[in-house]
Enzyme design. Structure first.
Site, short mmCIF file in Angstrom:
data_model
loop_
_atom_site.label_atom_id
_atom_site.label_comp_id
_atom_site.label_asym_id
_atom_site.label_seq_id
_atom_site.Cartn_x
_atom_site.Cartn_y
_atom_site.Cartn_z
N ASN A 48 0.83 -1.22 0.00
CA ASN A 48 0.00 0.00 0.00
C ASN A 48 0.86 1.27 0.00
OD1 ASN A 48 -2.45 -1.51 0.24
ND2 ASN A 48 -2.02 -1.78 2.40
N HIS A 134 -14.39 -1.22 6.18
CA HIS A 134 -13.26 -1.94 6.79
C HIS A 134 -13.59 -2.50 8.18
CE1 HIS A 134 -9.09 -2.23 8.49
NE2 HIS A 134 -8.81 -2.55 7.24
N GLU A 182 -16.07 4.27 3.65
CA GLU A 182 -14.73 4.51 3.14
C GLU A 182 -14.86 5.43 1.95
OE1 GLU A 182 -12.42 0.75 2.45
OE2 GLU A 182 -13.45 0.15 4.28
N SER A 186 -11.08 -0.56 0.20
CA SER A 186 -9.76 -1.18 0.26
C SER A 186 -9.60 -2.41 -0.61
CB SER A 186 -9.41 -1.51 1.71
OG SER A 186 -10.34 -2.43 2.24
N ASP A 211 -13.56 7.21 6.10
CA ASP A 211 -12.26 6.53 6.19
C ASP A 211 -11.54 6.69 4.86
OD1 ASP A 211 -10.18 4.70 6.18
OD2 ASP A 211 -11.34 3.07 7.06
N HIS A 214 -7.30 4.75 1.79
CA HIS A 214 -6.71 4.49 0.47
C HIS A 214 -6.81 5.67 -0.48
CE1 HIS A 214 -5.80 0.32 1.33
NE2 HIS A 214 -6.90 0.35 2.05
N LYS A 245 0.05 3.96 4.79
CA LYS A 245 -0.10 3.54 3.40
C LYS A 245 0.62 4.55 2.50
CE LYS A 245 -3.71 0.45 4.61
NZ LYS A 245 -5.07 0.28 5.09
C1 PLP Z 1 -5.55 -0.24 6.39
C2 PLP Z 1 -6.90 0.31 6.68
C3 PLP Z 1 -7.24 0.80 7.94
C4 PLP Z 1 -6.33 0.65 9.12
O1 PLP Z 1 -5.21 1.46 9.05
P1 PLP Z 1 -3.87 0.97 9.74
O2 PLP Z 1 -3.08 2.20 9.90
O3 PLP Z 1 -3.26 -0.02 8.81
O4 PLP Z 1 -4.25 0.34 11.04
C5 PLP Z 1 -8.47 1.38 8.10
N1 PLP Z 1 -9.34 1.48 7.09
C6 PLP Z 1 -9.05 1.00 5.87
C7 PLP Z 1 -10.05 1.12 4.79
C8 PLP Z 1 -7.83 0.38 5.63
O5 PLP Z 1 -7.57 -0.14 4.44
#
Ligand code: PLP
Length: 398
Positions: A48, A134, A182, A186, A211, A214, A245
């Site tokens: 990522n 997620h 989101e 993801s 969220d 990505h 990421k």
């Molecule tokens: C990876 C991810 C998270 C969590 O983030 P981390 O910093 O890896 O704990 C939360 N939401 C989504 C959509 C993700 O892909």
């Protein structure tokens, strides 16, 4: 009574029987887009690290400096004595980037969600989640004790129905309603209909948690995410992102009003009762935030998205990617595993993603690309997939 070990052996055998067994791959070396695994060098299409920032000299140097200046650990929760200058600087940068009054950082994005959602809503409230949200948001919503309802993936009409239902509930008081989605999903790489969602949240007086894990670093005029790209930053109550990421470091954040940040310092359990993120990660993330917004970040993001379009053209059913995630949906778990194994034989690391990460029957190879992938890398993947190139891309930025 059965021993713990015999119970676990049976449960693991069950995973195996359903093609859901997982193994940790021990990566013994890593440089750019290559990883060393079992003595072989593999081309990695699963990271990522979309902008390639995890290896950027500025981030590596910032991490090393911070470790030398502040130590390897943070030594305590932020409220005890771990609220160091680098955390405050990073939060100011995150708030400015998201056009919010404040931001608060956490050790992971997962912790950001699980600390925040249960602090905001409780048993008399309602959380409305997109079906593909997620796991961290699902766990957070469950832990809150609120009534949960799931709306069909990216379906504003279904969300509208649920909001009308929520409006009809008045006892013992009118519930708070939190919408959670989101921005870039993801496992599918598709994008939420944010304009419609914002319109609905306004009409119904609901709160919105977005969220952007990505999308941060990739979308929008300064790469702050989908909300920025649509000019809707002011309509999102809680901007969530990860620092692990595209930003190349580790940690998570919530950006929002000053009151929100202040409240979470009191009530976000994963913030209050957890050691602060380490200085090296925080300092590296601050560099990641700086670079993502710079002209260099603009170039990196456009190369990553260009690579995504190139990669999508190599698949049997090409899609127009909106992000750096390109799913190749194969259906059952065994076909996905077999494809991943074939790719691995050809030197490509692109793992099968199975239930429970994606719904049953929707197993896939999830490719992710980064700005660091070269044309030669994509050619190698083309060879491994055994496809001929499709029509020339419309937009060639490279
Ligand atoms: C990876 C991810 C998270 C969590 O983030 P981390 O910093 O890896 O704990 C939360 N939401 C989504 C959509 C993700 O892909």
């Amino acid at each position: 009574m059965d021993s713990l070990d015999s119970v676990l052996a049976a449960r693991l055998a069950d995973f195996e029987a359903r093609s859901l067994r997982r193994d940790l791959r021990r990566i013994t070396a890593r440089s750019g887009t290559r990883v060393g695994l079992n003595g072989r060098e593999l081309l990695n299409f699963s990271s990522n690290d979309y902008l390639g920032l995890s290896r950027h000299p500025a981030l590596v140097e910032a991490a090393a400096h911070a470790a030398r200046d502040w130590g390897a650990g943070s030594t305590a929760s932020r409220l005890v004595c771990g609220s160091l200058e680098p955390h405050h600087r990073l939060e100011e940068a995150l708030a400015a980037w998201n056009h919010t009054e404040a931001a608060l950082t956490f050790s992971t994005g997962f912790a950001a969600a699980t600390a925040t959602i249960p602090a905001l809503v409780g048993k008399d409230d309602i959380v409305l989640l997109d079906k593909l949200t997620h796991a961290c948001c699902v766990d957070a919503a469950r832990a809150s004790g609120a009534t949960l309802r799931v709306f069909h993936h990216n379906d504003p009409n279904d969300l509208a129905d649920l909001l009308r239902w929520a409006d009809s509930r008045g006892a013992p008081r009118r519930p708070h309603v939190l919408i959670v989605t989101e921005s870039v999903f993801s496992m599918d790489g598709d994008v939420a209909p944010l304009r419609e969602i914002v319109e609905l949240k306004r009409r119904h007086g609901a709160w919105l948690f977005l969220d952007e894990a990505h999308a941060t670093g990739l979308l929008g005029p300064t790469r702050a995410g989908l909300a920025e790209s649509l000019g809707l930053q002011a309509d999102v109550d809680l901007h969530m992102g990860t620092l692990g990421k595209a930003l190349g470091a580790a940690g998570g954040f919530i950006a929002g009003s000053r009151r929100l940040a202040e409240f979470l310092v009191h009530a976000g359990r994963g913030f209050v009762f957890s050691t602060a993120p380490v200085p090296a990660a925080v300092a590296a993330a601050a560099e990641g935030v700086r670079i993502a917004q710079s002209p260099e970040g603009a170039l990196l993001a456009s190369s990553a998205l260009e690579n995504a379009r190139e990669l999508a053209r190599l698949l049997p059913d090409p899609i127009a990617p909106r992000s750096a995630i390109i799913p190749w949906i194969l259906g059952d778990e065994t076909s996905a595993l077999a494809r991943a194994a074939t790719l691995l034989e050809s030197g490509i690391l692109a793992p099968a993603i199975r239930y429970p990460t994606v719904p049953r029957g929707r197993a896939r190879i999830r490719f992710t690309v980064s700005a660091a992938h070269t044309r030669a890398d994509l050619d190698m993947l083309r060879g491994a997939l055994g496809t001929s190139p499709g029509p020339a891309p419309q937009d060639s930025a490279a």
